[in-house]
Each structure stands twice: as C-alpha cells, then as structure tokens.
Design a protein around this motif. Structure first.
Motif, PDB file in Angstrom:
ATOM      1  N   CYS A   1      11.342  -4.846   3.712  1.00 52.66           N
ATOM      2  CA  CYS A   1      10.214  -4.016   3.251  1.00 52.66           C
ATOM      3  C   CYS A   1      10.295  -2.635   3.896  1.00 52.66           C
ATOM      4  CB  CYS A   1       8.886  -4.690   3.597  1.00 52.66           C
ATOM      5  SG  CYS A   1       8.647  -6.295   2.835  1.00 52.66           S
ATOM      6  N   GLY A   2      11.428  -1.997   3.777  1.00 53.73           N
ATOM      7  CA  GLY A   2      11.633  -0.721   4.448  1.00 53.73           C
ATOM      8  C   GLY A   2      10.921   0.432   3.784  1.00 53.73           C
ATOM      9  N   GLY A   3      10.841   1.526   4.521  1.00 55.34           N
ATOM     10  CA  GLY A   3      10.161   2.716   4.028  1.00 55.34           C
ATOM     11  C   GLY A   3      10.824   3.325   2.819  1.00 55.34           C
ATOM     12  N   GLU A   4      12.166   3.273   2.747  1.00 55.79           N
ATOM     13  CA  GLU A   4      12.861   3.873   1.613  1.00 55.79           C
ATOM     14  C   GLU A   4      12.511   3.153   0.317  1.00 55.79           C
ATOM     15  OE1 GLU A   4      17.432   4.765   0.052  1.00 55.79           O
ATOM     16  OE2 GLU A   4      17.076   4.170   2.148  1.00 55.79           O
ATOM     17  N   LEU A   5      12.462   1.798   0.358  1.00 55.49           N
ATOM     18  CA  LEU A   5      12.101   1.043  -0.831  1.00 55.49           C
ATOM     19  C   LEU A   5      10.659   1.339  -1.231  1.00 55.49           C
ATOM     20  CD1 LEU A   5      12.864  -1.078  -2.944  1.00 55.49           C
ATOM     21  CD2 LEU A   5      12.117  -2.852  -1.328  1.00 55.49           C
ATOM     22  N   ALA A   6       9.773   1.432  -0.263  1.00 58.97           N
ATOM     23  CA  ALA A   6       8.375   1.741  -0.568  1.00 58.97           C
ATOM     24  C   ALA A   6       8.247   3.124  -1.198  1.00 58.97           C
ATOM     25  CB  ALA A   6       7.530   1.656   0.703  1.00 58.97           C
ATOM     26  N   ARG A   7       8.990   4.091  -0.689  1.00 62.27           N
ATOM     27  CA  ARG A   7       8.927   5.443  -1.257  1.00 62.27           C
ATOM     28  C   ARG A   7       9.453   5.464  -2.688  1.00 62.27           C
ATOM     29  NH1 ARG A   7      10.144   6.645   4.172  1.00 62.27           N
ATOM     30  NH2 ARG A   7      12.393   6.543   3.811  1.00 62.27           N
ATOM     31  N   ARG A   8      10.538   4.752  -2.934  1.00 60.77           N
ATOM     32  CA  ARG A   8      11.070   4.719  -4.297  1.00 60.77           C
ATOM     33  C   ARG A   8      10.087   4.046  -5.247  1.00 60.77           C
ATOM     34  NH1 ARG A   8      17.073   2.582  -6.340  1.00 60.77           N
ATOM     35  NH2 ARG A   8      16.780   3.224  -8.518  1.00 60.77           N
ATOM     36  N   LEU A   9       9.488   2.958  -4.781  1.00 60.15           N
ATOM     37  CA  LEU A   9       8.511   2.244  -5.600  1.00 60.15           C
ATOM     38  C   LEU A   9       7.304   3.139  -5.891  1.00 60.15           C
ATOM     39  CD1 LEU A   9       7.646  -0.433  -6.920  1.00 60.15           C
ATOM     40  CD2 LEU A   9       6.763  -1.151  -4.693  1.00 60.15           C
ATOM     41  N   ARG A  10       6.848   3.854  -4.892  1.00 57.62           N
ATOM     42  CA  ARG A  10       5.693   4.727  -5.091  1.00 57.62           C
ATOM     43  C   ARG A  10       6.007   5.836  -6.091  1.00 57.62           C
ATOM     44  NH1 ARG A  10       1.089   5.088  -2.263  1.00 57.62           N
ATOM     45  NH2 ARG A  10      -0.185   6.941  -2.609  1.00 57.62           N
ATOM     46  N   ARG A  11       7.230   6.338  -6.048  1.00 59.44           N
ATOM     47  CA  ARG A  11       7.611   7.382  -6.994  1.00 59.44           C
ATOM     48  C   ARG A  11       7.548   6.857  -8.425  1.00 59.44           C
ATOM     49  NH1 ARG A  11       7.140  12.109  -9.032  1.00 59.44           N
ATOM     50  NH2 ARG A  11       9.000  12.944 -10.040  1.00 59.44           N
ATOM     51  N   GLU A  12       7.979   5.613  -8.636  1.00 54.82           N
ATOM     52  CA  GLU A  12       7.882   5.022  -9.977  1.00 54.82           C
ATOM     53  C   GLU A  12       6.421   4.889 -10.401  1.00 54.82           C
ATOM     54  OE1 GLU A  12      10.367   4.519 -11.910  1.00 54.82           O
ATOM     55  OE2 GLU A  12      12.074   4.616 -10.526  1.00 54.82           O
ATOM     56  N   MET A  13       5.558   4.544  -9.473  1.00 57.55           N
ATOM     57  CA  MET A  13       4.138   4.422  -9.798  1.00 57.55           C
ATOM     58  C   MET A  13       3.545   5.778 -10.190  1.00 57.55           C
ATOM     59  SD  MET A  13       3.738   1.209  -9.507  1.00 57.55           S
ATOM     60  CE  MET A  13       5.488   1.119  -9.965  1.00 57.55           C
ATOM     61  N   GLU A  14       3.997   6.831  -9.527  1.00 55.37           N
ATOM     62  CA  GLU A  14       3.537   8.169  -9.881  1.00 55.37           C
ATOM     63  C   GLU A  14       3.977   8.525 -11.299  1.00 55.37           C
ATOM     64  OE1 GLU A  14       5.314  10.521  -6.862  1.00 55.37           O
ATOM     65  OE2 GLU A  14       3.735  10.139  -5.369  1.00 55.37           O
ATOM     66  N   ILE A  15       5.238   8.231 -11.617  1.00 53.01           N
ATOM     67  CA  ILE A  15       5.777   8.580 -12.929  1.00 53.01           C
ATOM     68  C   ILE A  15       5.017   7.853 -14.037  1.00 53.01           C
ATOM     69  CG2 ILE A  15       7.797   8.338 -14.424  1.00 53.01           C
ATOM     70  CD1 ILE A  15       9.521   8.800 -11.904  1.00 53.01           C
ATOM     71  N   TYR A  16       4.738   6.562 -13.814  1.00 50.25           N
ATOM     72  CA  TYR A  16       4.128   5.752 -14.872  1.00 50.25           C
ATOM     73  C   TYR A  16       2.616   5.581 -14.691  1.00 50.25           C
ATOM     74  CZ  TYR A  16       8.929   5.004 -16.090  1.00 50.25           C
ATOM     75  OH  TYR A  16      10.237   5.212 -16.469  1.00 50.25           O
ATOM     76  N   GLN A  17       2.055   6.418 -13.838  1.00 50.71           N
ATOM     77  CA  GLN A  17       0.602   6.523 -13.678  1.00 50.71           C
ATOM     78  C   GLN A  17      -0.039   5.169 -13.343  1.00 50.71           C
ATOM     79  OE1 GLN A  17      -0.916   8.481 -17.192  1.00 50.71           O
ATOM     80  NE2 GLN A  17       0.123  10.412 -16.706  1.00 50.71           N
ATOM     81  N   ARG A  18       0.573   4.492 -12.364  1.00 50.02           N
ATOM     82  CA  ARG A  18       0.037   3.221 -11.911  1.00 50.02           C
ATOM     83  C   ARG A  18      -0.449   3.252 -10.457  1.00 50.02           C
ATOM     84  NH1 ARG A  18       0.491  -0.908 -15.468  1.00 50.02           N
ATOM     85  NH2 ARG A  18       1.940  -0.610 -17.226  1.00 50.02           N
TER      86      ARG A  18
ATOM     87  N   ALA B   1       0.825  -1.210   0.000  1.00 48.67           N
ATOM     88  CA  ALA B   1       0.000   0.000   0.000  1.00 48.67           C
ATOM     89  C   ALA B   1       0.857   1.257   0.000  1.00 48.67           C
ATOM     90  CB  ALA B   1      -0.941  -0.013   1.204  1.00 48.67           C
ATOM     91  N   ASP B   2       1.897   1.262   0.826  1.00 45.09           N
ATOM     92  CA  ASP B   2       2.792   2.424   0.872  1.00 45.09           C
ATOM     93  C   ASP B   2       3.522   2.610  -0.458  1.00 45.09           C
ATOM     94  OD1 ASP B   2       2.050   2.796   3.489  1.00 45.09           O
ATOM     95  OD2 ASP B   2       3.850   1.873   4.341  1.00 45.09           O
ATOM     96  N   GLY B   3       3.790   1.502  -1.151  1.00 44.41           N
ATOM     97  CA  GLY B   3       4.507   1.574  -2.421  1.00 44.41           C
ATOM     98  C   GLY B   3       3.627   1.837  -3.620  1.00 44.41           C
ATOM     99  N   GLY B   4       2.346   2.114  -3.408  1.00 41.25           N
ATOM    100  CA  GLY B   4       1.461   2.448  -4.519  1.00 41.25           C
ATOM    101  C   GLY B   4       1.039   1.264  -5.365  1.00 41.25           C
ATOM    102  N   GLN B   5       1.076   0.076  -4.776  1.00 41.79           N
ATOM    103  CA  GLN B   5       0.683  -1.120  -5.514  1.00 41.79           C
ATOM    104  C   GLN B   5      -0.813  -1.396  -5.369  1.00 41.79           C
ATOM    105  OE1 GLN B   5       3.492  -2.792  -7.338  1.00 41.79           O
ATOM    106  NE2 GLN B   5       3.905  -0.668  -6.759  1.00 41.79           N
TER     107      GLN B   5
END
Length: 496
Positions: free
Chosen positions: A475-492, A34-38
């Motif tokens: 499953c750290g916060g930094e990895l989740a934040r990076r993953l979420r940023r990719e989801m923002e970029i690619y509109q997922r 959820a934190d990673g925008g999945q």
C-alpha cells in the motif's frame, strides 16, 4: 455522487500472525484508501469460518471471526504478553493463510487474553452481553457443545442436545460455564476492535461495505437455535438444500448444501429473524451487499442427499414483501443487490421494485458463454455498482491469461488495452469511466497480480481458496498517488 472503492478481505491484510486482523495493517489500509481518493472499503463476511474455511459457510451469521482479533492490540491493552504470541509458528508463507495452523495456535492465545479480560470485568461487558443477547448466548453454548463433542456437526450430537431439550441445555450451561464465558469474551474482543476500526475508517471518510450471504451453514448456531425457521425434518435434518442448476459454466450445477428457509413460516412472524440479522449487519457496516439476490424471487431446491444439483427445482421466494418488511422495520438502508447470473423478468422486476442498485462485472462482458447480461460499460446506468471482477472471479491478469482467445481479443479491442501499461489498468479505467455511481476494484488488480492471487473458485473446496494475502509494503504512496490521479480524471474523488 460518483464514488470508488476497493475490495480487500480482512483475512488478506498483511500480518506476522498468519492472517489479516483488525489492527495496525487495517488502519494503514484505510489510510491508503483515503490517500487514493476512495470512498468505500468492501470486505467479505467477517463471521467465523467453518467447513472449507469459506466466509460464506459460518458457525454463526451474527458472530465475528476470532482470527481477526489483533494480538498486538491485545498486548497494548495488557491482555497478552509479547512472549505469548510473537515467537509462535504462524506459518511459513506470509502470502497464504494456513487455516489448520491457525485453529491449533490462535485459540490457546485467545484463551489467555480472555482469562485476563474476565478477571478485569470491563464495565461495558455486561452491556455488550445484553445488546447481543438475542444470539450471543446460543452461539456460546453451540461452540462449547461443539468443543465437547470433538468438533462434529450438531447433526451428530446426542438427541437431547441436538433437539435442544430444556433439561439437557440447562445441564450443559452449568457444566460448561467456563467455556461459555470464553466464547462470550472472544466476541466482546472482536466487536470492541471492530468498533474502533470502523470509527477510524468513517473518520477518514471511508464507508465500510459488508457482504451478507443469503444462506447460512447447516452446522451453525443459527440453524441449531432456530430450527423452525428452516426446512428441516423432525430430526433436525434438511429436507432440501440450496444450490444452482446446471448451466454453461457447470454441467452439474452448484450444490451448496445450505438448509433452505421456511419462507411461509418467516412471513407469518413478520420476518423477525431476518430483521434481526440485517439489523446486526448494519451495526458492522455502512453499506450491505446481499448475496444471491435472485433467491428472494425464486430459489433452487435440491433434495437432501443428492451429490449434484441436477435434480433440483425452482420454488417461489418471498418476493418484494420481504424487502418491504425489512424497510418498515429498519428504515431505508444502503443495500447492493448481487444480481449476477441468468436473470428472469421477475428478478428484474423485483430489483426495480426494491430500488437497490445491481452489479455489473466487466469480465462477464466478454464471456462468449454469457450474452445479454448488459455487462459492457456502454450499457451501464448510474444506478449500479461496477466491478472488473469479484472474489469469485479470476484477477484481471489471470483472466487475460486463461480466458478463451476470442474473449480476450474482444476485450482488448473494446477496451483498447495496452500490454505495456498493463491490461489491469486499462480494464479498471473502463469501469471508473463508466456511468456507474460506484466502481469497486479488487486490490489484487491494483497490484496487477495473476491467478495465484485469486480469492475463490466457485464450486471447489480446499486448494488456495480464501488463502491469498498481500505482503507488507504493497500500500505504498506511489500506488495511492496513481490511484488518486485516476479518481480525479474520472471525477470519483470524495466530496470535500
């Protein structure tokens, strides 16, 4: 809607008790998603493992894996005392599942929990037995008989039990009453914990994607209790078995050994067994990936007793009539077709008629042995699911290290990969950027792990297959934040 998900088997979650479970670590992984925008958590089959510890070879395609029952959650309910499990030996390597040790250690602990559960007689236990009665009683009897016969295949049981003579089964039910109660209670505990986990995931906006093997294990309650649904002889043994023919990846083909379905018999009764099977899967999952979709168009039949798949033959499968029967009985369902491998025109036609999205595996796009699969991202249409690799593929970093040099060179050029960033991020980004409605990455690839984290090598047994686990803290916060940023970029990102 563009979505993204992570493929992470339950078994691979961190836990101090030898294998991943449905407990706190699973809920923490949902939080990470959820934190990673999945939007999706894809898992492997959750049925009990049998020969080779593979989730694709199970004692039942309806039952849940007892190993996944979380012991800490049982203790919180008063069904276990901490001293009954915390001080036991659960293995020396937290990054690997030791299935032999689990078999010896887990069941005595679960027997204690089930004994207390049955003493409590929870008010919904009778309802559970009724709701799952079409498979639960046969499964419990099958497991109890298997235990009595030292774990050997049911093909080796005495004839009266092997061929399900009514008198022998009635006697066994009376003699093995305590064992039957144990196996029912184990399933109650699994489904109770699963229901809570799924509700937690759905509450966080995460859909659970399950995986349904097309075939079932020969040594299973499925085949033993419904032999009429399979191609068996009068002694209950297969006449032909499942597999894949030789190809550029395997000179001998793949000999899976599963009994084949009697599709004519199944069609005559309206595919009732299959309808029950798929209905049971949608009690567990929100989305279902059906493995080996090609087998519904035509299937490869190998004479029983062969040592390779060389001498098999193609035979017609049930075709679109099967899927229409499923939809007529269950309504429209969210299904993914595993349509990988060499596809004939008739398979493509069946996929189009079914309306299901197929799969695109990015690692295949650069394999010089396979052409024309349409796996390069610029070929994707929205109605598909994109993967860099699945549980049967190497990790991205492992593939980059082991694939032929010309294949790796093509991948680097096409994807504009940057070693400093990590090849895994460049390949995942290409899948996320594609037109595919859903893009699913292996969790190992998010971590940038090599071949040591590969989940399975097809056509092999033992070794490290199905044993990989992640360690606590990945499953750290930094990895989740990076993953979420990719989801923002690619509109997922999930819709708000």
């Amino acid at each position: 809607m563009r979505r993204a998900g992570i493929l992470m088997p339950i078994s691979a979650l961190p836990s101090p008790y030898g294998i991943g479970t449905l407990g706190a670590a699973a809920r923490e992984f949902v939080d990470f998603l959820a934190d990673g925008g999945q939007s999706c958590w894809q898992i492997l089959p959750v049925c009990p493992t049998s020969f080779g510890d593979s989730p694709y070879q199970s004692f039942s395609s309806f039952a849940g894996n007892p190993y996944f029952i979380d012991l800490e959650d049982l203790a919180a309910e008063g069904l276990l005392e901490p001293g009954e499990f915390r001080d036991l030996n659960w293995g020396d390597d937290p990054a690997r599942v030791d299935y032999g040790l689990l078999y010896e250690t887990r069941y005595p602990v679960l027997r204690g929990a089930c004994r207390r559960l049955l003493e409590q007689d929870p008010p919904d236990f009778a309802q559970f037995r009724q709701e799952h009665g079409d498979w639960l009683e046969d499964y419990a009897l099958f497991m109890a008989l298997k235990e009595r016969h030292g774990g050997v295949s049911w093909f080796q049981w005495p004839e009266e039990e092997r061929l399900r003579r009514p008198g022998a089964l009635a006697a066994a039910r009376e003699e093995l009453g305590e064992e039957l109660a144990f196996w029912r209670a184990v399933q109650y505990l699994f489904f109770r914990q699963w229901k809570k986990l799924k509700a937690y995931a759905n509450g966080k906006g995460i859909s659970v994607v399950g995986d349904l093997p097309i075939y079932v294990s020969g040594d299973s309650a499925d085949v033993w209790s419904h032999p009429e649904q399979f191609q068996l002889d009068g002694e209950g043994r297969p006449t032909e078995v499942a597999g894949c023919p030789p190809d550029g990846f395997s000179a001998d083909g793949q000999l899976w050994g599963n009994p084949l379905f009697d599709w004519e018999r199944m069609e005559a009764d309206g595919y009732r067994w299959w309808i029950r099977r798929i209905a049971s899967q949608f009690q567990l999952y929100d989305v279902l990936r059906i493995d080996h979709f090609r087998g519904f168009d035509e299937y490869y039949a190998i004479p029983y007793g062969e040592t390779t798949a060389r001498n098999g033959r193609w035979r017609p499968g049930p075709g679109i009539g099967f899927f229409r029967a499923i939809e007529a009985a269950l309504g429209p369902r969210d299904i993914i077709a595993e349509d990988l491998g060499f596809l004939t025109g008739s398979v493509r036609k069946l996929l189009a008629e079914s309306g299901y999205p197929g799969m695109k595996v990015l690692e295949f796009a650069f394999d010089s042995r396979d052409t024309g699969g349409g796996y390069l991202p610029h070929c994707y249409t929205p109605h598909c699911v994109a993967y860099t690799g699945t549980h049967d593929n190497d990790t991205i970093q492992g593939w980059m290290s082991s694939a032929p040099a010309e294949d790796v060179a093509l991948a680097k050029a096409y994807l504009r990969l940057n070693e400093q960033e990590g090849y895994h991020w460049g390949m995942m980004r290409s899948a996320w950027a594609s037109a595919a409605d859903l893009a699913v990455m292996q969790f190992q690839d998010l971590l940038g792990l090599g071949s040591e984290a590969r989940m399975n090598i097809p056509s092999t047994l033992g070794g490290n297959n199905w044993r990989w686990r992640t360690l606590p803290g990945t499953c750290g916060g930094e990895l989740a934040r990076r993953l979420r940023r990719e989801m923002e970029i690619y509109q997922r990102l999930p819709a708000q």
